[in-house]
Design a protein around this motif. Structure first.
Motif, short mmCIF file in Angstrom:
data_model
loop_
_atom_site.label_atom_id
_atom_site.label_comp_id
_atom_site.label_asym_id
_atom_site.label_seq_id
_atom_site.Cartn_x
_atom_site.Cartn_y
_atom_site.Cartn_z
N ASP A 1 0.86 -1.18 0.00
CA ASP A 1 0.00 0.00 0.00
C ASP A 1 0.90 1.23 0.00
OD1 ASP A 1 -1.78 2.06 0.41
OD2 ASP A 1 -3.00 0.97 1.85
N ALA A 2 0.91 1.97 -1.11
CA ALA A 2 1.77 3.15 -1.21
C ALA A 2 1.42 4.19 -0.17
CB ALA A 2 1.69 3.74 -2.62
N LEU B 1 4.02 5.90 2.47
CA LEU B 1 4.14 7.35 2.63
C LEU B 1 3.94 7.75 4.08
CD1 LEU B 1 4.45 10.20 1.50
CD2 LEU B 1 2.02 10.14 0.89
N ASN B 2 2.99 7.12 4.78
CA ASN B 2 2.76 7.44 6.19
C ASN B 2 4.01 7.19 7.03
OD1 ASN B 2 0.12 8.20 5.70
ND2 ASN B 2 -0.70 6.16 6.13
N ILE B 3 4.67 6.07 6.78
CA ILE B 3 5.90 5.75 7.52
C ILE B 3 6.98 6.78 7.22
CG2 ILE B 3 7.69 4.03 7.86
CD1 ILE B 3 5.65 1.88 7.13
N ALA B 4 7.10 7.17 5.94
CA ALA B 4 8.11 8.17 5.56
C ALA B 4 7.83 9.50 6.26
CB ALA B 4 8.13 8.34 4.05
N LEU C 1 -3.55 7.10 -2.70
CA LEU C 1 -2.46 6.31 -3.27
C LEU C 1 -2.87 4.84 -3.39
CD1 LEU C 1 0.64 7.85 -1.48
CD2 LEU C 1 -0.46 8.51 -3.63
N PRO C 2 -2.48 4.18 -4.47
CA PRO C 2 -2.91 2.80 -4.73
C PRO C 2 -1.97 1.77 -4.12
CG PRO C 2 -1.69 3.60 -6.60
CD PRO C 2 -1.68 4.72 -5.59
N ASN D 1 8.74 -3.46 -2.83
CA ASN D 1 9.31 -3.71 -1.52
C ASN D 1 8.96 -2.55 -0.60
OD1 ASN D 1 11.92 -3.17 0.36
ND2 ASN D 1 11.58 -5.36 0.10
N ARG D 2 8.32 -2.85 0.51
CA ARG D 2 7.80 -1.81 1.40
C ARG D 2 8.92 -0.91 1.93
NH1 ARG D 2 3.07 -1.62 4.04
NH2 ARG D 2 2.70 -3.83 3.55
N LEU D 3 10.03 -1.51 2.38
CA LEU D 3 11.11 -0.72 2.96
C LEU D 3 11.71 0.24 1.94
CD1 LEU D 3 12.99 -0.15 5.36
CD2 LEU D 3 14.43 -2.04 4.58
N GLN D 4 11.92 -0.26 0.72
CA GLN D 4 12.54 0.59 -0.29
C GLN D 4 11.59 1.67 -0.78
OE1 GLN D 4 14.14 -1.96 -3.34
NE2 GLN D 4 15.62 -2.92 -1.95
N LEU D 5 10.30 1.37 -0.89
CA LEU D 5 9.35 2.39 -1.30
C LEU D 5 9.20 3.47 -0.23
CD1 LEU D 5 6.55 0.28 -3.04
CD2 LEU D 5 8.43 1.54 -4.07
N THR D 6 9.28 3.07 1.02
CA THR D 6 9.28 4.07 2.10
C THR D 6 10.51 4.97 1.99
OG1 THR D 6 8.11 2.55 3.58
CG2 THR D 6 9.31 4.36 4.60
N GLN D 7 11.65 4.37 1.71
CA GLN D 7 12.88 5.15 1.54
C GLN D 7 12.76 6.08 0.33
OE1 GLN D 7 16.37 2.74 0.90
NE2 GLN D 7 17.71 4.26 1.83
#
Length: 385
Positions: A232-233, A237-240, A260-261, A266-272
Motif C-alpha cells: 500500500d503506497a 508514505l505514512n511511515i516516511a 495512493l494505490p 518492496n515496502r522498505l525501499q518504497l518508504t525510503q
C-alpha cells in the motif's frame, strides 16, 4: 552439457495434426486403388471386345493394345513402387532423423549435434539449425562465466559493505570523538585557528560517516530485503512522513496527497523512496514554507506517481545530471548532503521496473513553482493480497 529443457512445442491444429507419412500413405492408397481399378476395367473391356468376334486384323490390334497397356501398367507400378521407396528413404526417414535430433536438443542436451545427409534441402536446413545451436551454446557458456564472475564480484562487494559498515565506521567515530575531547580539554590553550582546524576535522569525519552510510544504502538496493509483494503506497508514505515528522514540524512543511494505490514492490525501499524525495523537497525550499503534493494516476499496467513542491526548482538542463551519483548543483556549505539521494531514488525505481524523471515543464511544481519528480511503479492488480 545438459541444461534446463525447452518448453514443450505448441500442439498443431487443423490438417497439420496428421504427420507427413500418413499423408503419403493416404495418397498412395488412393493411387493404388485407382491403379487396380484401371487394370480391372481395362481387362474387362478387352474381354468384352474379344467376345464380339471381330475380324483378324482387329483381334491382332487388340492383342497389341493389351500388350501395350500391360507394359504401361507395369511401368506405372514400378514408378509407384520406386516413388514410395524414394519418399520413404529420401524424405520421411531424414525428416524423422532431424526430428529426433531436434527433440534431443529441446530436451536439454544442447551439445547434441544436428546433421542430416539427404536430401539437399534438409541437409542445408540441419546445417543452419546446428550453427544456430552452436552459437546459442557459446553465448550461454559466456553468460554462465559472466554470471559466476558477477556472483564472485557481488560476494566481494558484500564483504566490502561489511568492512565499510564496521571497520571504517569505528575509526571515524574515534577521530571525531577524540578530536572533540581534545578541544574540550585544551580549549583554553587553543587559539581560534586551532579550534577552526578541529571543527574541520570533526566535520570531515561526520561527513565521511554519512557518505559511507549512503553508499551502503545505495549498494543494498536489490540485494538486501529485496522481496517484492503487494504494498500500500499510502502506508509507505505514512511511515516516511513519520520518520520526517521532526523536520516537517521545524520547517512548517505542508504535505498533501491523492489517494495512493497498491503497487508491487518492496515496502522498505518504497518508504525510503518517499522519504528521500520529500526530504529533498524540504531541503531545497524557497523563502516560503514548503508545500509538497504527492499524486498518483493510472497509466495502463502501471501507476505514475509525482512529488511536486514549491521550492527553488531545478533548471531543465540539469534534468539528467541530478540523478548521477555524487553530482551536486550547489555548494556543500549552502545545501548539505552527499549528492546520492536522487541516484538512490532512481535505482530503487528501476529495481521495481519503473522510471524516475524530472518533469521538464517550467510551470511544474506547486502553484507553478518548484520542481516535480515523476516515477512509475507496476500496479498490483485488482486482487487484494
Amino acid at each position: 552439457m545438459s541444461i534446463h529443457p525447452l518448453p514443450p512445442p505448441k500442439e498443431p491444429t487443423g490438417l497439420g495434426r496428421l504427420p507427413v507419412a500418413r499423408w503419403f500413405m493416404f495418397t498412395g492408397a488412393v493411387a493404388g486403388v485407382a491403379f487396380v481399378t484401371g487394370v480391372v476395367v481395362t481387362m474387362v473391356m478387352s474381354a468384352q471386345a474379344r467376345a464380339l468376334t471381330p475380324g483378324t486384323e482387329v483381334a491382332a490390334q487388340l492383342e497389341r493394345l493389351n500388350v501395350a497397356l500391360i507394359a504401361m501398367f507395369a511401368v506405372l507400378l514400378a514408378c509407384g513402387v520406386g516413388l514410395g521407396i524414394i519418399v520413404r528413404y529420401a524424405v520421411l526417414k531424414p525428416v524423422d532423423q532431424l526430428t529426433e535430433q531436434v527433440r534431443a536438443v529441446a530436451a536439454g542436451d544442447f551439445d547434441h549435434a544436428i546433421h542430416v545427409d539427404r536430401p539437399a534441402e534438409l541437409a542445408e536446413l540441419s546445417s543452419h539449425i546446428d550453427s544456430m545451436r552452436d552459437r546459442i551454446v557459446s553465448a550461454w557458456r559466456v553468460a554462465t562465466d559472466q554470471t559466476e564472475e558477477l556472483r564472485r564480484s557481488n560476494g566481494e562487494l558484500e564483504q566490502f559493505a561489511y568492512v565499510a559498515s564496521h571497520d571504517l565506521q569505528e575509526p571515524l567515530r574515534k577521530v571525531a570523538s577524540f578530536t572533540q575531547m581534545l578541544e574540550q580539554r585544551y580549549s583554553p590553550q587553543l587559539d581560534e585557528r586551532a579550534k577552526q582546524y578541529i571543527h574541520y576535522a570533526v566535520d570531515g569525519a561526520k561527513r565521511m560517516q554519512m557518505l559511507i552510510n549512503d553508499l551502503l544504502d545505495f549498494s543494498r538496493v536489490g540485494r538486501v530485503t529485496g522481496e517484492k509483494s503487494v504494498v500500500d503506497a499510502g502506508e509507505a508514505l505514512n511511515i516516511a512522513l513519520e520518520n520526517l515528522s521532526a523536520t516537517i514540524e521545524d520547517t512548517g512543511t505542508t504535505v498533501t496527497r491523492d489517494d495512493l494505490p497498491k503497487v508491487k514492490g518492496n515496502r522498505l525501499q518504497l518508504t525510503q523512496l518517499f522519504q528521500n524525495l520529500i526530504e529533498n523537497a524540504v531541503k531545497f525550499r524557497s523563502e516560503e514554507p514548503p508545500r509538497i503534493h504527492i499524486g498518483a494516476r493510472r497509466s495502463g499496467g502501471t501507476w505514475e506517481f509525482s512529488c511536486a513542491d514549491n521550492g527553488i526548482g531545478v533548471d531543465s538542463k540539469y534534468a539528467d545530471r541530478i540523478f548521477l551519483i555524487f553530482q551536486r548543483l550547489h555548494p556543500r556549505d549552502v545545501y548539505p548532503g552527499t549528492g546520492i539521494g536522487l541516484a538512490l531514488c532512481r535505482k530503487i525505481v528501476e529495481y521495481h521496473g519503473g522510471q524516475l524523471w524530472l518533469d521538464r515543464d517550467t510551470q511544474g511544481g506547486v502553484d507553478g513553482r518548484g520542481a516535480t519528480f515523476r516515477w512509475t511503479l507496476p500496479a498490483a492488480g485488482d486482487d487484494d493480497e
